[in-house]
Design an enzyme around this catalytic site. Sequence first.
Site, short mmCIF file in Angstrom:
data_model
loop_
_atom_site.label_atom_id
_atom_site.label_comp_id
_atom_site.label_asym_id
_atom_site.label_seq_id
_atom_site.Cartn_x
_atom_site.Cartn_y
_atom_site.Cartn_z
CD GLU A 177 -2.90 -0.97 2.43
OE1 GLU A 177 -2.66 -0.09 3.29
OE2 GLU A 177 -3.83 -1.79 2.52
CE LYS A 232 1.07 0.93 -35.94
NZ LYS A 232 1.79 1.47 -34.78
CB THR A 255 5.80 1.62 -34.02
OG1 THR A 255 4.77 0.70 -33.67
CG2 THR A 255 5.29 2.54 -35.12
#
Length: 320
Positions: free
Chosen positions: A51, A209, A244
Site C-alpha cells: 500500500e 502497418k 514501431t
Amino acid sequence: METRSRSSNNIAILSSDGTQELAGRIQAGLRNKSLSCPHILIKSWSFNNEEEGIHIPFSVRRRSVYFVHCPQLPNPNTGIIQALFAAEAGREGGAQEWVHILPFIPYMRQDRKDRPRVPISAKAIAEILSKNADRIFTLDLHVEQAPGFFDIPVENLSARYIFAKYFRKRFKGDISNIVIVAPDAGAHVRATRFAEKLGKNVEVGVLRKSRQKDSKVKIEKYIGPDLTGKIAVQYDDINDTGNTNIEGVRFLRELRPKEVLTCFTHAIFSHDGVSSAEDKMRAEGVETVTTDSIPRNDVYIKKGSIETFRGLFILFSITH
C-alpha cells in the site's frame, strides 16, 4: 468554476520523486515573472503489503497548489495512486486550489472498447485524477477526445511548438527538404499539425502497418511524397517498445532519403526482458529527438543518438 485570485505568497509548488528538476524550472520561471513561491518535495513510501503512503511536509492551507508529478513513475499504477492521495492530502490540509501538472498520463491509449466487457481505462483514470483537483496541465494526450474523459478542465498542451523550433534551428531555417511521416493512420492528424507548425509547405506522408504477435510490427506500405534525397522525420506522441519506430525507420531507409530521424513526445522505452526500447533503437542507429516528459537521469539524457529536449518548463510555466 469560481475564479480565485493568486499572489506570490499563496502559491506553492509540490513535486514527487523524479520531477524535482522540472518543478524547480517552473519555480524559476515564476520567479522571472516576479512570483516567488516555495517548492516542496512530498514524502511517499510503500508499506510492507505494498500500500502507498503520502505526506505533504508543508502547510498548504489557503494556498493554490501546483503538484508536478509523473504518474508513469515508478510505475503507472503506483504513480496514479500517488496523484490521487496527494490531492486528497492537499484538500484535507485546506488547500484553496489544487492543480495537477502531469507531463505524461498513462492509460490514455486505452480510450475505447475493442471487445465486449472491457473497460474504457482512459476514462476511469481520468475520473480518478479529477477527484479533489481543479485543473490539469498535461502534454500531448494520445487522442483528441481524452480531455472529455475528465470531470475538470484539462490544458492539453503540445510539444510540437518546441520540436518545430528545434528543427528550424537544426537545419538553419531551411525546411524545404523535410517530410513529416506518420507511423500509422492514427497519427496522421498529429503529423499534419506538426508539419503546419514547422512550415507552410512541409509535406506529410504516412506508413501503413499491421501488428503481429508479441508487439511486433510489420510496415506494409508508405503513402506520400517521394523521399529520395529528403529528410524524413517520423513523428508520434509515444515510444513504448520502440518496435514501431525501428520498423518504420528500416522501411523508410529503403526509400533512399538523405536522412531518417524520429521525433516523439513521451519516451516510455519499455523493457521486454532482453533489452529496453532505448537500447534497441541505439543498436539500430536510430537518431531520436524527444522530451523529458518522463524524467530520466543525466546519464540517460547524454547517451548516444537520443537527444532529450529539455524545454517543458516553458510549456508548464503558469501565467498569472
